[in-house]
Write an enzyme that holds these catalytic residues in place. Structure first.
Site, short mmCIF file in Angstrom:
data_model
loop_
_atom_site.label_atom_id
_atom_site.label_comp_id
_atom_site.label_asym_id
_atom_site.label_seq_id
_atom_site.Cartn_x
_atom_site.Cartn_y
_atom_site.Cartn_z
CB CYS A 1 66.00 22.92 -20.28
SG CYS A 1 64.99 24.37 -19.93
CG HIS B 1 69.04 26.65 -21.22
ND1 HIS B 1 67.94 25.84 -21.05
CD2 HIS B 1 68.56 27.88 -21.43
CE1 HIS B 1 66.84 26.55 -21.20
NE2 HIS B 1 67.19 27.78 -21.44
CG ASP C 1 66.89 18.88 -21.69
OD1 ASP C 1 65.98 18.25 -22.25
OD2 ASP C 1 67.02 20.12 -21.80
CG ASN C 2 63.17 18.58 -20.03
OD1 ASN C 2 63.73 19.67 -19.92
ND2 ASN C 2 62.47 18.26 -21.12
#
Lengths: 483, 483
Positions: B39, B102, B249-250
């Site tokens: 992330c 994040h 994001d992943n």
């Protein structure tokens, strides 16, 4: 072809624009199955509306063995079975099969003796022999007679993969449709192409055009051909009067991967197995003006339903003197209804698994034997799920392995035997299985006996071509089915 | 969220009608990647247009370790990095982030210090702690100040999975868009929802509505919300003036499967790994009147491209004083061009793999350690590929493992080192890697040092709420990154 081979089902190269468009103009089935993870039984089920264990397309030579109709098979489709084209004739249909028959190649099993009016194609698969020496090459028939043999007269270049067979099959289809439209006769066309079966082939125009290699070239040619058939129907003005269904006879053969093997998406294993990868199929219904465009159905469907649905479309009833496993899908297709029905996963004479709703219970698990596996025969490459993809036949009849296919389509996480969910689901499933087994009357197994004498040595028409071969002395034996 | 979680990418339950429609009205990217399988680095890359190894979002505490920004991380986004919203300001844009930031939670890393004008959301992930006792619960900010904490003020019921956070984030988005439309100001909205991250949640209306369980409920709510945002743009009459891009994001975290883990389709492994399942992402571009409807792009794309593409849309140039890894995708999106560019797969400080065209070369392979794996930590459940999904860090820098992602998207069949194809492909790839490494200047690693004293004990605004907690004494240590 496998579930995951179409762009509409998530193939990462998305190279099937025509099938994807067929889906966007018609209805995509997400939960459509074949009746068997192997070709011959699956096709027999499609044309009879009955499970292979009923119509005889199974073996009792070993427990839970896949069997089909190689050249030396003695059996085939019994006369007692009623095939879809036989029934459609009563409603005035002209029926044609183009491509692979695979319901037996001895004279009594000929498709024109079982309701088809025309045939262009082969009785067996094209995967060999290749030299017509020790064993006869597979014949190609036009109607009653052979007109040549694979690899001799109908070339498949095994080095380059080049063959124009799909183009020939396409032209046959377009011509047949034109003829029927001109004569105003209703028709049933069973277009049973086989370019994605190893040895995979494609015509020159498609070779090297796919990101996916030769297999992808073959898929692209099939996709292109389907597009041409649909456009032909539209051009002739009969698309709103013609029901078209696209599906496959078993999951992609991962044993042939990566060069000649397709994709079953994220489903477990492939052809030969009763995991989802072996039996869930791509499926699209198309009928402009009737099926709402862009529809998606979660109806549990099966190739056997095409038998019953086709009869329904022709205004016919299915036979009432026998068990028919296929259901009429028209309420699902035209009115979006969901019909509650189970899916049975057989391997030969054994019910390996059953799906009820989103639950799938495995009563037996087996991919293949250790002996085969150790020789490199792998139906689940890179997909070992401990206790699931077993190399011994594992019996779970007392406590079936249960999966929730919504949360776990890849069959990786069996539910805990102790959970409430397991108990509730198995109560429902057990009733279904009990009922199924109580009324099951297996047909006489057709795939037990093999004899080299019955191979395609001298098919009708061979004299004219000077292509008759001398059969050896009859020596019937139990066929050997390794998995 | 994973590549395979959308109906448009073949999720077998096909429960994302809004995202699928977004794709059919816009352009689907089949080969779109994140810059990191985790992330924080992925999000830092998106907002800077630069690989994490350049912008500092990596660790050197161990070789090839994934790292992110937990509460005790000392680092964050350096002031020297130029973020997309900072640059968009120059063109008069108002920028808002809704959801998970994040990129560091200490004061100097606050999103409003890095170009955003507004923020509603949390600095860290919501996966714990849950009781606010030994460690502080994650705060939720509105702009400069905290307005509450997860699990206290913003509930997530860990038993039922119920939380109305996505609805709150949706309303924030709709309100922001309305406000900007009313004031005629151009805007950038970074809608960074996190409902599919474990512990997965959905609001009451969506709970139990998916075939896929709680994870599916969360996906359905996100899908529904995206549909509402797009409809809002249309209703306000600004859809033809607003570029929308959906991605993740992943890859889906298979470690959380089946209950809380999504799908990476047929790609290998998931989040945390540099196999396709860890880094290939669902991606859809939408801009009615500009992007041709139903487009499909095979352009190799990356989240970093959203930086450069967004600048391009705003008539801005990317910074010229630093290496930018993102490319402008507009030629691919608007003119269907294909731009030749590699994809680099990093894990921490190591380039694990590279994709050039359809070839992917692994220079290092590792899923996770034997130690972790033996404790049940599995990033590739049911997907062991011998010699590929290794549990020791395997170096292949001399002879990289090479896959053809067209024929073998599941990375199961490495090409033979002796083949001509291997030689030809590696010649091309080696040049790309050589060039990449020759010009690589790593940034100062931000994810090396952890200190309990820096946790969210007393975020700004805590006094008003009576929610300040006393930090322990500072005790900076090397962060422990197990994989």
């Amino acid at each position: 072809m496998g579930w995951g081979d179409l762009g509409a089902f998530g193939e990462p190269s998305k190279e099937t624009p025509n099938l994807d468009q067929m889906a966007s103009e018609g209805m995509l089935f997400l939960d459509f199955y074949t009746a068997n993870p192997l070709c011959s039984p699956s096709r027999a089920a499609l044309l009879t509306g009955r499970l292979p264990v009923r119509n005889g397309f199974y073996t009792t030579n070993g427990h839970a063995r896949n069997a089909y109709t190689p050249q030396d098979i003695v059996g085939g489709i019994p006369d007692s079975e009623l095939l879809l084209p036989e029934l459609l004739k009563k409603a005035g249909y002209i029926n044609k099969i183009i491509g692979k028959w695979h319901l037996g190649h001895r004279p009594q099993f000929h498709p024109l003796k079982h309701g088809f009016d025309e045939w262009f194609g082969s009785p067996n698969c094209h995967f060999g022999p290749f030299d017509n020496r020790a064993l006869p090459n597979i014949p190609v028939y036009r109607d009653w007679e052979m007109i040549g043999r694979y690899y001799e007269d109908f070339k498949i270049d095994r080095k380059t993969g080049e063959a124009n067979l799909t183009q020939i099959y396409l032209q046959e289809a377009l011509d047949f449709i034109s003829k029927q439209q001109a004569s105003q006769q209703p028709f049933f066309l069973y277009w049973a192409i086989d370019a994605t079966h190893a040895p995979v082939y494609a015509s020159k125009h498609f070779l090297g055009t796919s990101q996916r290699g030769l297999y992808g070239d073959a898929v692209r040619e099939i996709d292109d051909s389907v597009g041409k058939i649909l456009k032909h129907l539209q051009k002739l003005g009969i698309s709103e009067n013609t029901f078209v269904f696209f599906t496959s006879d078993n999951g992609a053969a991962l044993i042939s991967a990566p060069k000649e093997g397709g994709s079953n998406g994220r489903f477990l294993c492939g052809k030969q197995t009763t995991f989802e990868g072996g039996m869930r199929e791509p499926a699209i219904a198309w009928w402009p003006g009737h099926i709402p465009a862009g529809g998606v159905s979660r109806q549990l469907g099966n190739v056997m339903d095409l038998f019953t649905t086709s009869l329904s479309l022709a205004g016919l009833q299915p036979p009432s003197d026998r068990q028919i496993d296929g259901i009429d899908l028209l309420p699902a297709i035209l009115q979006g209804k969901l019909i509650d029905r189970p899916i049975f996963y057989y391997r030969g004479n054994e019910m390996m698994a059953v799906r009820v709703g989103l639950y799938k219970a495995h009563y037996w698990t087996w991919s293949n034997s250790w002996e085969e596996y150790s020789k490199g025969v792998d139906f689940c490459p890179g997909q070992n799920v401990s206790g699931v993809t077993t190399h011994t036949q594992e019996e779970h009849t007392t406590l079936p392995l249960l999966f929730h296919l919504g949360r776990d389509p890849g069959e990786k996480y069996p539910l805990s035997f102790a959970s409430d969910e397991y108990q509730r689901a198995m109560e429902r499933i057990s009733l279904v299985v009990q009922q199924h087994k109580a009324t099951m009357v297996p047909g006489e197994p057709q795939l037990n006996v093999c004899d080299k004498a019955v191979m395609n040595w001298s098919p009708p028409g061979c004299e004219k071509l000077g292509k008759c071969l001398k059969p050896p002395k009859s020596d019937p034996k139990k066929c050997f089915w390794p998995h």
